[in-house]
Design a protein around this motif. Structure first.
Motif, PDB file in Angstrom:
ATOM      1  N   GLU A 110       0.809  -1.225   0.000  1.00  0.00           N
ATOM      2  CA  GLU A 110       0.000   0.000   0.000  1.00  0.00           C
ATOM      3  C   GLU A 110       0.837   1.269   0.000  1.00  0.00           C
ATOM      4  O   GLU A 110       0.363   2.317  -0.437  1.00  0.00           O
ATOM      5  N   VAL A 111       2.073   1.183   0.487  1.00  0.00           N
ATOM      6  CA  VAL A 111       2.931   2.378   0.464  1.00  0.00           C
ATOM      7  C   VAL A 111       3.895   2.353  -0.709  1.00  0.00           C
ATOM      8  O   VAL A 111       4.607   3.334  -0.941  1.00  0.00           O
ATOM      9  N   HIS A 112       3.925   1.251  -1.463  1.00  0.00           N
ATOM     10  CA  HIS A 112       4.902   1.146  -2.548  1.00  0.00           C
ATOM     11  C   HIS A 112       4.690   2.229  -3.610  1.00  0.00           C
ATOM     12  O   HIS A 112       5.628   2.933  -3.986  1.00  0.00           O
ATOM     13  N   HIS A 113       3.458   2.370  -4.080  1.00  0.00           N
ATOM     14  CA  HIS A 113       3.199   3.358  -5.138  1.00  0.00           C
ATOM     15  C   HIS A 113       3.414   4.795  -4.651  1.00  0.00           C
ATOM     16  O   HIS A 113       4.075   5.585  -5.350  1.00  0.00           O
ATOM     17  N   PRO A 114       2.882   5.194  -3.472  1.00  0.00           N
ATOM     18  CA  PRO A 114       3.166   6.557  -3.000  1.00  0.00           C
ATOM     19  C   PRO A 114       4.662   6.835  -2.833  1.00  0.00           C
ATOM     20  O   PRO A 114       5.133   7.923  -3.165  1.00  0.00           O
ATOM     21  N   LEU A 115       5.418   5.852  -2.339  1.00  0.00           N
ATOM     22  CA  LEU A 115       6.858   6.055  -2.201  1.00  0.00           C
ATOM     23  C   LEU A 115       7.537   6.193  -3.562  1.00  0.00           C
ATOM     24  O   LEU A 115       8.466   6.988  -3.723  1.00  0.00           O
ATOM     25  N   ALA A 116       7.067   5.411  -4.528  1.00  0.00           N
ATOM     26  CA  ALA A 116       7.625   5.528  -5.880  1.00  0.00           C
ATOM     27  C   ALA A 116       7.338   6.913  -6.464  1.00  0.00           C
ATOM     28  O   ALA A 116       8.190   7.503  -7.156  1.00  0.00           O
ATOM     29  N   GLU A 117       6.159   7.462  -6.178  1.00  0.00           N
ATOM     30  CA  GLU A 117       5.827   8.809  -6.654  1.00  0.00           C
ATOM     31  C   GLU A 117       6.721   9.861  -5.992  1.00  0.00           C
ATOM     32  O   GLU A 117       7.152  10.822  -6.638  1.00  0.00           O
ATOM     33  N   VAL A 118       7.015   9.682  -4.702  1.00  0.00           N
ATOM     34  CA  VAL A 118       7.907  10.619  -4.014  1.00  0.00           C
ATOM     35  C   VAL A 118       9.306  10.545  -4.611  1.00  0.00           C
ATOM     36  O   VAL A 118       9.956  11.572  -4.853  1.00  0.00           O
ATOM     37  N   GLU A 119       9.796   9.317  -4.859  1.00  0.00           N
ATOM     38  CA  GLU A 119      11.109   9.145  -5.480  1.00  0.00           C
ATOM     39  C   GLU A 119      11.165   9.858  -6.829  1.00  0.00           C
ATOM     40  O   GLU A 119      12.146  10.533  -7.153  1.00  0.00           O
ATOM     41  N   LYS A 120      10.125   9.703  -7.600  1.00  0.00           N
ATOM     42  CA  LYS A 120      10.073  10.346  -8.914  1.00  0.00           C
ATOM     43  C   LYS A 120      10.082  11.864  -8.776  1.00  0.00           C
ATOM     44  O   LYS A 120      10.773  12.572  -9.519  1.00  0.00           O
ATOM     45  N   ALA A 121       9.327  12.385  -7.798  1.00  0.00           N
ATOM     46  CA  ALA A 121       9.282  13.835  -7.589  1.00  0.00           C
ATOM     47  C   ALA A 121      10.645  14.376  -7.170  1.00  0.00           C
ATOM     48  O   ALA A 121      11.052  15.467  -7.605  1.00  0.00           O
ATOM     49  N   ILE A 122      11.381  13.626  -6.344  1.00  0.00           N
ATOM     50  CA  ILE A 122      12.709  14.067  -5.922  1.00  0.00           C
ATOM     51  C   ILE A 122      13.655  14.106  -7.115  1.00  0.00           C
ATOM     52  O   ILE A 122      14.456  15.039  -7.270  1.00  0.00           O
ATOM     53  N   ARG A 123      13.576  13.084  -7.989  1.00  0.00           N
ATOM     54  CA  ARG A 123      14.442  13.079  -9.175  1.00  0.00           C
ATOM     55  C   ARG A 123      14.118  14.254 -10.102  1.00  0.00           C
ATOM     56  O   ARG A 123      15.002  14.821 -10.729  1.00  0.00           O
ATOM     57  N   GLU A 124      12.838  14.613 -10.168  1.00  0.00           N
ATOM     58  CA  GLU A 124      12.438  15.695 -11.062  1.00  0.00           C
ATOM     59  C   GLU A 124      12.888  17.066 -10.572  1.00  0.00           C
ATOM     60  O   GLU A 124      12.845  18.042 -11.325  1.00  0.00           O
ATOM     61  N   LEU A 125      13.316  17.160  -9.314  1.00  0.00           N
ATOM     62  CA  LEU A 125      13.795  18.448  -8.808  1.00  0.00           C
ATOM     63  C   LEU A 125      15.001  18.939  -9.596  1.00  0.00           C
ATOM     64  O   LEU A 125      15.204  20.147  -9.749  1.00  0.00           O
ATOM     65  N   THR A 126      15.820  17.995 -10.095  1.00  0.00           N
ATOM     66  CA  THR A 126      17.005  18.392 -10.860  1.00  0.00           C
ATOM     67  C   THR A 126      16.656  18.756 -12.295  1.00  0.00           C
ATOM     68  O   THR A 126      17.512  19.252 -13.020  1.00  0.00           O
ATOM     69  N   ARG A 127      15.396  18.502 -12.706  1.00  0.00           N
ATOM     70  CA  ARG A 127      14.987  18.842 -14.060  1.00  0.00           C
ATOM     71  C   ARG A 127      13.838  19.838 -14.037  1.00  0.00           C
ATOM     72  O   ARG A 127      12.951  19.808 -14.889  1.00  0.00           O
TER      73      ARG A 127
END
Length: 876
Positions: free
Chosen positions: A811-828
């Motif tokens: 249940e937390v896998h998808h929300p955590l994956a979205e957070v990871e993606k958002a952190i990576r997008e900070l550099t772009r």
């Protein structure tokens, strides 16, 4: 199997793809390279030290590679496993990891035969395919079985033990017999009945690892988990006992003195009960002994003692298997399983560091599974190529037919025993019975037993036609076992998830969905609280809210009411003595608007007078200017030595404060920033130990100069400034906190004053980065850092929910994956602004001016300015 269209669109993914290609080229080069211990023999595939029509002969003195090459195979396979894991978690999520490792092993096995070169890879492959049968079982089975037994649900196991015993013993014997009859009457291979029974016992061993992981991932009920994992552990034990009996009877057929033994029906059952019950009794004794060891090692705050506890578990697991199997001639598998379960029930609470224990055994399971499946695939690939003539053209047709029959036999057995299973213990239902039938994967244990039987026959002193016949028979057995393992892993393993959902066995009820939604709202509330709390920090007085809500999705639709509530909560939670006003000047203009974007007059909003009262508490900038002489202090000899020791303490205090920033999410732990910070401390520590002053900011610049090969600022000026800003903010915050702690002592010496002054010099150097660079660009990077902190806090909130058991890992896998993606997008992030961006200030101030209010008069953007925070007047 679906491929993500943009899976290699980011630099890290392209880099990993390049590594994958490089590994493939390296493997091909290794196969083509000459093995140092061999000669120009024009070799061919070397299989079991016997010549084959598929490969040339090898001279006797060159047939055996050097012993040290055996080290290469398991770690080369682990490296391939890292690449495979990366791919299946980002590209091919449907196929299980173990199935891909089996296929890679098969490719290596076939390649080593067809390529025919004497290389390092071929040498290590030869050593591992020739591994002794008993050594094979001793190396792999204890580690794989003990981990599953140690983590069984003790309460459910005690309640369901009667069901597990029926599934693991009578059902296994019935399955062994039915499979043997299929092999004897359906297959055209002409196997003897004893070999068919040995084959049936091998096929009766199911693999709990893949299905257990799947059950955890999809949130299956605990009752189904204990049915499958409990049955798998004990049917592995009973299957190996049956295998021991029937393989011994088959080996007796070879007619070699001292090899094998003939059993009658009565003798066979006596042997079975002696091995099974004796192994269980020995496992209980060893489990009690291990529990006592764990109890005596009770210094839970001693990290080394906690490590020794972990070492004790793996030592006892392997010693239990060895003594039961080799010394006492009992079932080592049942002994290890019972030992693990006894330890779980009696001694698990004596484990000092349970996360360490869990992590260690997860690692052991991963390493052993990676090697055993790759090794199984390796031998299977060799067999398929070398025995292609003996297997015949119809082999693959018989393999598919046998797969269908194996699944059918499993369904028949489960439902034949269903009237008993549905009434005993914790009972079961038809949906669980359907899944238990379908989820009977074959894997590590079956492959290990088939390898053991094959190696036993190939090492036997057979000659002439008898050698060819029996070696062909066991090769056919292994080919069939490996093929079934591959098919069940790929087909059943990849489709078990959808079947679970179709049967309604996962936690997807309406009530559960409401609970998950509640925790999602709770996470959103916590992010709002963290957002308000950060706004009270001078570093973030001028964050760009358009940028923030673009990257932090939980703030995208922040309402004025939610913002007010978060500020009230912050006021209530933070003690008044340390409460600081959040600067809301950059936030309110975005919230005081209607749906069509028009500004709302603040006086029209009800409740804003109470809202205004939150800004009546004076703030303190927290600077540590407390009557410390900032001039250079002349120190005596003793004071110089004292200053050196205090500098060392100050450095360790800084290290501790940086780790606190990591825990708070202010540092991510995986970027260049952290590398520079902690390596800079090492340079500083060395400099201080030689009598130098604090120079950690200079040391960080030194580290930067020596890490240009991976420093983003080497290729992009804007990225370089981003790193400098993050370094400066973390550096200033850590140093000021360390200075404050140094000033808390009762007595204040000249040495302390000197250390603090040196720290202030370093802080001023860091402040220059914020002071003399472009204000807008610096503020943009500060806002990105603000987003990064919030996203890390959001991830921590979600992880805590999973650790507490309030949400499952699925249940937390998808929300955590979205957070990871958002952190990576900070550099772009966009350079030319963000959607909905507004000019919220009439005058720009640098971060340096805000965090150093003594630098000038209180500005109009300082939250202590009552005129700015008066919400009864228009803000724009």
């Amino acid at each position: 199997m679906a491929l993500s269209p943009s899976w290699a669109s980011t630099p890290p993914e392209r880099l990993f793809l390049l590594i994958l290609i490089s590994l493939s080229l390296l493997f091909n080069f290794a196969l083509a390279g000459e093995y140092g211990g061999g000669g120009d023999n024009g070799g061919g595939g070397n299989y079991r030290n016997s010549s084959s029509e598929h490969g040339g002969g090898v001279a006797p003195e060159e047939a055996h590679p050097r012993p040290y090459t055996a080290v290469l195979f398991p770690w080369f396979v682990q490296l391939l496993g890292v690449v495979v894991f990366y791919i299946i978690t980002r590209v091919i999520s449907a196929i299980p990891y173990t199935a891909i490792m089996f296929l890679l092993g098969a490719a290596m096995g076939a390649g080593s035969v067809l390529h025919g070169a004497d290389s390092e890879i071929n040498a290590t492959i030869l050593q591992w395919t020739d591994i002794n049968a008993e050594v094979l079982l001793l190396v792999f089975l204890p580690g794989l079985l003990f981990r599953d037994a140690l983590h069984v649900n003790w309460h459910l196991f005690c309640m369901s033990v009667s069901q597990i015993m029926i599934m693991a013993f009578p059902m296994v014997l019935a399955g062994t017999t039915l499979t043997a009859l299929v092999a004897f009457y359906v297959f055209p291979f002409g196997w003897s009945l004893n070999l068919c029974m040995a084959f049936g016992s091998i096929m009766a061993a199911t693999d709990p690892v893949a299905v257990s992981a799947l059950l955890n991932e999809v949130g299956a009920p605990p009752r189904l988990k204990i049915h499958i994992s409990g049955e798998s552990m004990f049917n592995d034990g009973s299957a190996i006992v049956f295998y021991t009996i029937f393989s011994s009877m088959y080996l007796y057929e070879l007619g070699i003195e001292g090899l094998g033994q003939q059993y009658g029906v009565g003798e066979g059952f006596s042997k079975f009960f002696l091995m099974a019950l004796g192994g269980a009794a020995w496992g209980v004794l060893m489990g009690l002994g291990l529990s006592l060891v764990l109890f005596l090692l009770n210094r839970r705050f001693d990290h080394e003692e906690n490590v020794v506890q972990v070492a004790a578990t793996i030592s006892i697991a392997y010693i239990t298997f060895y003594t039961a199997e080799i010394t006492l001639k009992m079932s080592g598998v049942i002994a290890v399983v019972v030992c693990g379960i006894a330890t779980q029930g009696i001694g698990y609470n004596s484990i000092n560091d349970q996360p360490m224990m869990e992590s260690f055994w997860t690692l052991v399971e991963h390493l052993l599974n990676t090697v055993i499946f790759a090794l199984g695939g390796l031998v299977w690939g060799e067999v398929i190529v070398l025995e292609s003539i003996h297997l015949g053209r119809n082999f693959y047709g018989y393999l598919v037919l046998f797969y269908i029959l194996v699944v059918a036999i499993r369904y028949f057995l489960v439902f034949a025993f269903y009237p008993i299973l549905s009434r005993l213990g914790i009972k079961t239902n038809w949906r669980e019975a359907v899944f238990m039938s379908y989820g009977g994967l074959r894997g590590a244990v079956g492959i290990a037993l088939a390898l053991a039987l094959q190696n036993e026959v190939y090492s036997a002193d057979l000659e002439g036609e008898a050698q060819a016949i029996h070696q062909t028979d066991v090769s056919q057995v292994f080919a069939m076992v490996g093929g079934i393992a591959l098919l069940t892993l790929v087909i059943n393993g990849s489709t078990s998830g959808p079947l679970l959902r179709k049967l309604g066995l996962v936690d997807s009820t309406k009530i559960r969905s409401e609970i998950v939604a509640h925790f999602q709202e709770d996470t959103k509330r916590r992010v709002h609280d963290a957002f308000v709390h950060l706004l009270s920090h001078p570093n973030y007085y001028h964050v760009d809210f358009a940028l923030v809500k673009y990257h932090v999705k939980m703030l995208s639709y922040l309402t004025l009411e939610e913002f007010k509530t978060a500020i009230f909560r912050n006021k209530k939670m933070v003690p008044s003595a340390i409460y600081k006003k959040p600067n809301i000047n950059n936030i309110l203009p975005y919230l005081l608007r209607t749906g069509d974007g028009k500004q709302v007059h603040a006086s029209a909003i009800s409740g804003l007078e109470e809202f205004t009262s939150l800004f009546n508490v004076d703030t303190d900038n927290g600077d540590v200017e407390q009557c410390v002489n900032t001039e250079t202090i002349a120190l005596s000899g003793d004071e110089k030595e004292r200053a050196m020791e205090l500098r060392k303490i100050f450095i360790e205090l800084l290290r501790h404060l940086y780790h606190i920033q990591l825990e708070k999410g202010e540092l991510s732990g995986r970027s260049t920033v952290e590398y520079i910070i902690f390596n800079g401390l090492e340079y500083t520590s060395d400099h201080v130990s030689r009598g130098g002053a604090l120079n950690d900011w200079d040391a960080q610049k030194h580290v930067r100069r020596h890490t240009k090969w991976f420093d983003p600022c080497r290729t992009e000026k804007r990225a370089g400034l981003r790193i400098e800003v993050q370094l400066a903010i973390s550096f200033i915050e850590a140093h000021k906190a360390a200075q404050a702690q140094f000033l808390e002592c009762d007595t204040f010496t000249d040495a302390q004053a000197q250390v603090i002054e040196e720290s202030k010099v370093q802080v001023r150097m860091a402040e220059d980065v914020l002071k003399f660079n472009d204000k807008d660009l610096v503020q943009r990077h500060v806002s990105l850092l603000f987003c990064k902190i919030l996203l890390n806090k959001q991830a921590r909130f979600l992880q805590n929910l999973a650790e507490k058991g309030q949400l499952s890992s699925r249940e937390v896998h998808h929300p955590l994956a979205e957070v990871e993606k958002a952190i990576r997008e900070l550099t772009r992030s966009p350079v030319d602004g963000y959607p909905d961006q507004m000019d919220t200030t009439s005058k720009k101030h640098s971060v340096y001016e805000v965090i150093n209010p003594g630098h000038q008069e209180v500005t109009d953007s300082d939250p202590s300015n009552e005129e700015e925070v008066n919400l009864n007047t228009p803000l724009l």
